[in-house]
Design a protein around this motif. Structure first.
Motif, PDB file in Angstrom:
ATOM      1  N   CYS A 316      70.953  25.050  34.725  1.00 45.03           N
ATOM      2  CA  CYS A 316      72.381  24.772  34.542  1.00 45.03           C
ATOM      3  C   CYS A 316      72.565  24.005  33.232  1.00 45.03           C
ATOM      4  O   CYS A 316      72.650  22.776  33.218  1.00 45.03           O
ATOM      5  N   PHE A 317      72.643  24.743  32.127  1.00 42.94           N
ATOM      6  CA  PHE A 317      72.636  24.116  30.797  1.00 42.94           C
ATOM      7  C   PHE A 317      74.008  24.051  30.137  1.00 42.94           C
ATOM      8  O   PHE A 317      74.423  23.018  29.630  1.00 42.94           O
ATOM      9  N   LEU A 318      74.747  25.165  30.106  1.00 44.56           N
ATOM     10  CA  LEU A 318      76.048  25.172  29.443  1.00 44.56           C
ATOM     11  C   LEU A 318      77.031  24.294  30.219  1.00 44.56           C
ATOM     12  O   LEU A 318      76.914  24.147  31.433  1.00 44.56           O
ATOM     13  N   PRO A 319      78.019  23.706  29.539  1.00 46.77           N
ATOM     14  CA  PRO A 319      78.907  22.746  30.219  1.00 46.77           C
ATOM     15  C   PRO A 319      79.620  23.340  31.427  1.00 46.77           C
ATOM     16  O   PRO A 319      80.251  24.396  31.342  1.00 46.77           O
ATOM     17  N   LEU A 320      79.553  22.634  32.538  1.00 45.05           N
ATOM     18  CA  LEU A 320      80.217  23.081  33.766  1.00 45.05           C
ATOM     19  C   LEU A 320      81.737  23.026  33.649  1.00 45.05           C
ATOM     20  O   LEU A 320      82.442  23.655  34.430  1.00 45.05           O
ATOM     21  N   ALA A 321      82.233  22.280  32.675  1.00 44.45           N
ATOM     22  CA  ALA A 321      83.684  22.222  32.464  1.00 44.45           C
ATOM     23  C   ALA A 321      84.228  23.548  31.960  1.00 44.45           C
ATOM     24  O   ALA A 321      85.434  23.798  32.046  1.00 44.45           O
ATOM     25  N   HIS A 322      83.337  24.395  31.428  1.00 46.94           N
ATOM     26  CA  HIS A 322      83.767  25.693  30.905  1.00 46.94           C
ATOM     27  C   HIS A 322      83.484  26.804  31.920  1.00 46.94           C
ATOM     28  O   HIS A 322      82.523  26.752  32.681  1.00 46.94           O
ATOM     29  N   ILE A 323      84.299  27.820  31.881  1.00 49.00           N
ATOM     30  CA  ILE A 323      84.297  28.822  32.935  1.00 49.00           C
ATOM     31  C   ILE A 323      83.024  29.671  32.935  1.00 49.00           C
ATOM     32  O   ILE A 323      82.600  30.169  33.990  1.00 49.00           O
ATOM     33  N   PHE A 341      68.890  21.040  36.896  1.00 52.59           N
ATOM     34  CA  PHE A 341      69.858  20.388  36.022  1.00 52.59           C
ATOM     35  C   PHE A 341      69.152  19.719  34.848  1.00 52.59           C
ATOM     36  O   PHE A 341      67.984  19.339  34.940  1.00 52.59           O
ATOM     37  N   PRO A 342      69.861  19.549  33.727  1.00 50.90           N
ATOM     38  CA  PRO A 342      69.248  18.913  32.549  1.00 50.90           C
ATOM     39  C   PRO A 342      68.896  17.455  32.826  1.00 50.90           C
ATOM     40  O   PRO A 342      69.560  16.771  33.611  1.00 50.90           O
ATOM     41  N   GLN A 343      67.863  16.973  32.149  1.00 54.80           N
ATOM     42  CA  GLN A 343      67.466  15.573  32.302  1.00 54.80           C
ATOM     43  C   GLN A 343      68.459  14.635  31.634  1.00 54.80           C
ATOM     44  O   GLN A 343      68.555  13.454  31.980  1.00 54.80           O
ATOM     45  N   SER A 344      69.226  15.148  30.655  1.00 54.50           N
ATOM     46  CA  SER A 344      70.197  14.320  29.942  1.00 54.50           C
ATOM     47  C   SER A 344      71.259  15.229  29.342  1.00 54.50           C
ATOM     48  O   SER A 344      71.079  16.448  29.274  1.00 54.50           O
ATOM     49  N   PRO A 345      72.381  14.661  28.875  1.00 57.39           N
ATOM     50  CA  PRO A 345      73.412  15.482  28.244  1.00 57.39           C
ATOM     51  C   PRO A 345      72.994  16.074  26.899  1.00 57.39           C
ATOM     52  O   PRO A 345      73.643  16.972  26.387  1.00 57.39           O
ATOM     53  N   SER A 346      71.896  15.576  26.324  1.00 60.21           N
ATOM     54  CA  SER A 346      71.485  16.035  24.997  1.00 60.21           C
ATOM     55  C   SER A 346      70.859  17.426  25.051  1.00 60.21           C
ATOM     56  O   SER A 346      69.965  17.682  25.867  1.00 60.21           O
ATOM     57  N   PRO A 347      71.277  18.337  24.152  1.00 61.58           N
ATOM     58  CA  PRO A 347      70.660  19.665  24.112  1.00 61.58           C
ATOM     59  C   PRO A 347      69.222  19.642  23.615  1.00 61.58           C
ATOM     60  O   PRO A 347      68.497  20.624  23.732  1.00 61.58           O
TER      61      PRO A 347
END
Length: 720
Positions: A316-323, A341-347
């Protein structure tokens, strides 16, 4: 009483046995007889759904709630959410999993807890919004809108699932919108509650502190992270001083477990989410109302295309806020996938997570793939070890050749597949089945290289917020990559002629015009915005996307997105220019740039542009082209301030597009930088579309300077 007429395991097994559909048939769309009208192309449907659009993967599955129920009941012990925890040395450990039954219980407890903390809130008033806050098992619409604000994490999806379980409508905030837009969303939705990561709590409270009247309905915040009674005492006081109660996620779970409420299954027409689009004009975002029926159609689209392994794992990498990601995760949950899920918000942690997760599927965007391409080439084509370079170059080139033979060709090779598998295993891609890309143009050459180097399928999709993401996607093994595939089984399409841009329904090679969509996957209206709804959806239910498409009659009527409506202007000599088409052409043909913004002045005869270099590849370009070694970005920018160096770069850019552009469509002068188009400067949207009305003002001084300097290609071209 059981929700389903069939056993959930039987439903799950039926879907897996029946899907995906035959890709050779799925990749074609057909025009419906007698459907063409003046000014429009014929109406096209997928070859699988000519007689009627398909809306569900199974008759019993009408909502996301239904999909979640089947998943939890059919495979309760399967891993569902995986999270990596920080260790004492600062690194992150392996993925730790909770199963589908545990996630099911958490969503029920959290949903129950949300009702408890709102119904018993001391700051609840007599406002119409607050008076609607109560649990009603017979409710036909959501009593309030719940907002979510954080980077991707398990609590985000748990909250979203809880909303589905109790027929609540959700919306999402995200950092790139900015504080004022977040305030606008909270105000317009009158949301009484935000579930947020801890780092965003103070800014949310500040929004209400600065404008308590506008945000008077906001009375509760829930922190996804634990709150400490001692260290967070001041934060709790700040919230209460502004008439907001503050809880953490575990507190709400415990309150919900004690005060557990029966779920309220939504109906297909129940509003699942209000997804606010960032837009390209700079105005307030439009809220797209999306129902559970829309969401299930999107999942059906995914099922029709994707081959499932026995126990799939996704990231689950791309922002969940986007469709785009919400569609992907809805599909993942329905197929009982293990979701990491990512370990942090950083790509920057992407590759480290993938090594540990070893996913079967990846959904990424073009700029991530171009960085991946550069990294793979550094270990293969450009390796400093001659044997490695020779072996991998031979393997990848041969696989590209074999994959280009025909559609569906996987390029299997008894020796080179084993060579490529070494690379796949090294970077955690050894289980990878397919990757997808969307949201922005990608070079066909990148598609070819990644398919071959990773020995995997790769498809390019197209969709919008208004269509709940994807409505078409290319074959995983398209011999000549570049299309977005045929229209999906859930949607029908047609093209509207745009004569002022020279796009017509009877153009040679197939119709060209504005892409219009209709069907059960398409949204029904914008939130509290009937004017924009009327502009977007006509009396027959056709949604105008604003994108210019070409339908290729020679390969099954596949879709190619080539331009944007209204993105055109006239140069002094009278030629019409469509900048997005020009930008996409350069970006797809010249791999050393990753951003491009083309501009034309109606009083000038040539085009200028802002160029964003690709940091992963430009140093090798400079070494080859200029026999110079530069790696520092500031030094490279200084290097291209020299007109001679800029001219050489520009000539290579123009040479790369060959005959794809007319002479007047070629760029004559450029400003060169790294990442000049940023969300922070408000010149691009979070999905990387250029906000042209804002960008033209932002870069005015740069454009004035480029026109003052004149054409580098023809020094006298700026003279009338």
């Amino acid at each position: 009483m059981s929700l389903f007429q069939e056993d959930p395991k039987n439903i799950h097994n039926f879907i897996r046995a029946s899907l995906p559909l035959d890709p050779k048939k799925l990749c074609e769309s057909v025009p419906l007889p007698y459907s063409e009208k003046p000014g429009y192309s014929a109406v096209y449907r997928n070859k699988y759904s000519v007689d009627g659009l398909i809306t569900r993967p199974h008759p019993s599955l009408a909502t996301l709630f239904d999909l979640h129920e089947v998943a939890a009941r059919s495979q309760p012990d399967s891993p569902c959410f995986g999270v990596r925890h920080k260790q004492a040395d600062g690194t992150y450990g392996p993925y730790q999993w909770i199963n589908y039954q545990e996630v099911y219980d958490r969503k029920v407890h959290f949903g129950s807890g949300v009702f408890f903390i709102l119904q018993n809130n001391p700051y609840r008033t007599n406002s119409p919004v607050h008076q609607k806050i109560h649990y009603d098992p017979q409710a036909t619409e959501s009593p309030f809108v719940l907002s979510i604000f954080s980077a991707n994490r398990a609590e985000w999806v748990t909250t979203d699932m809880a909303c589905s379980a109790y027929s609540l409508t959700s919306t999402a905030l995200y950092d790139s919108l900015g504080a004022q837009t977040s305030k606008y969303i909270l105000s317009s939705t009158e949301s009484p509650i935000v579930v947020s990561s801890k780092d965003k709590l103070k800014s949310l409270i500040k929004l209400k502190a600065e404008d308590p009247e506008t945000l008077s309905n906001l009375i509760t915040l829930v922190s996804m992270d634990p709150l400490d009674p001692k260290t967070d005492e001041a934060l709790v006081k700040y919230a209460n001083d502004n008439r907001i109660t503050l809880f953490d996620f575990d507190q709400v779970l415990k309150l919900g477990e004690i005060n557990k409420l029966p779920q309220i299954p939504p109906k297909p027409e129940t509003i699942y989410t209000i997804s606010f689009t960032s837009g390209t004009t700079g105005a307030n975002p439009k809220g797209v109302l999306l129902t559970h029926a829309n969401a299930v159609c999107a999942v059906t689209f995914c099922y029709s295309n994707i081959t499932l392994p026995e126990s799939p794992t996704v990231y689950c990498f791309l922002p969940l806020a986007h469709i785009y990601e919400r569609m992907s995760i809805s599909f993942a949950l329905s197929m009982c996938a293990a979701i990491g899920f990512p370990q942090s918000p950083s790509p920057l942690t992407l590759m480290d997570d993938i090594k540990h997760l070893r996913p079967h599927f990846l959904n990424l965007v073009p700029r991530v793939y171009t960085k991946l391409e550069a990294a793979l080439k550094a270990q293969t084509f450009n390796s400093d070890k001659p044997i490695i370079k020779s072996l991998f170059s031979a393997a990848i080139n041969k696989k590209m050749e074999l994959q280009a033979v025909e559609d569906g060709a996987q390029g299997k090779h008894i020796v080179y597949d084993q060579v490529v598998q070494l690379l796949r295993k090294k970077i955690g891609f050894d289980r990878l089945i397919a990757v997808t890309t969307g949201s922005a143009p990608i070079s066909p050459e990148t598609l070819k290289f990644i398919k071959a180097s990773l020995n995997t399928g790769m498809s390019q999709g197209y969709g919008l917020t208004e269509s709940f993401a994807g409505v078409c996607t290319s074959l995983k093994y398209e011999a000549n990559p570049g299309s977005c595939g045929a229209i999906s089984i859930t949607t029908e399409m047609r093209l509207r002629e745009v004569p002022e841009m020279n796009y017509h329904a009877h153009d040679k090679g197939g119709p060209r015009g504005e892409l219009m969509l209709r069907g059960p996957q398409i949204f029904r209206e914008y939130f509290k915005n009937p004017e924009e709804t009327a502009k977007a959806i006509d009396s027959e239910g056709w949604f105008a996307t604003g994108d210019i498409a070409r339908i290729d009659a020679t390969n099954g009527n596949r879709i190619y997105i080539i331009d944007r409506v209204k993105n055109f202007f006239k140069l002094a000599q009278g030629e019409y220019i469509t900048p997005e088409k020009i930008e996409n052409t350069y970006l797809s043909q010249f791999p050393f740039i990753q951003q491009l913004y083309v501009h034309g002045d109606p009083l000038k005869t040539h085009l200028v542009a802002i160029v964003g270099l690709d940091p992963a590849t430009v140093d090798s370009y400079i070494k080859r082209k200029f026999n110079d070694i530069l790696s520092n970005q500031d030094d490279i920018v200084d290097f291209f301030r020299n007109p001679k160096h800029r001219l050489a770069l520009l000539e290579d850019m123009n040479s790369s597009v060959g005959g794809l552009l007319q002479g007047y469509e070629r760029i004559h002068n450029i400003k060169v930088d790294f990442n000049p188009l940023t969300i922070e400067d408000n010149v691009i949207t979070p999905t990387l579309k250029i906000k042209r009305p804002i960008a033209v003002k932002f870069f005015k001084e740069d454009f004035d300077a480029l026109y003052e300097e004149g054409s580098l290609i023809k020094p006298d071209a700026h003279k009338l």
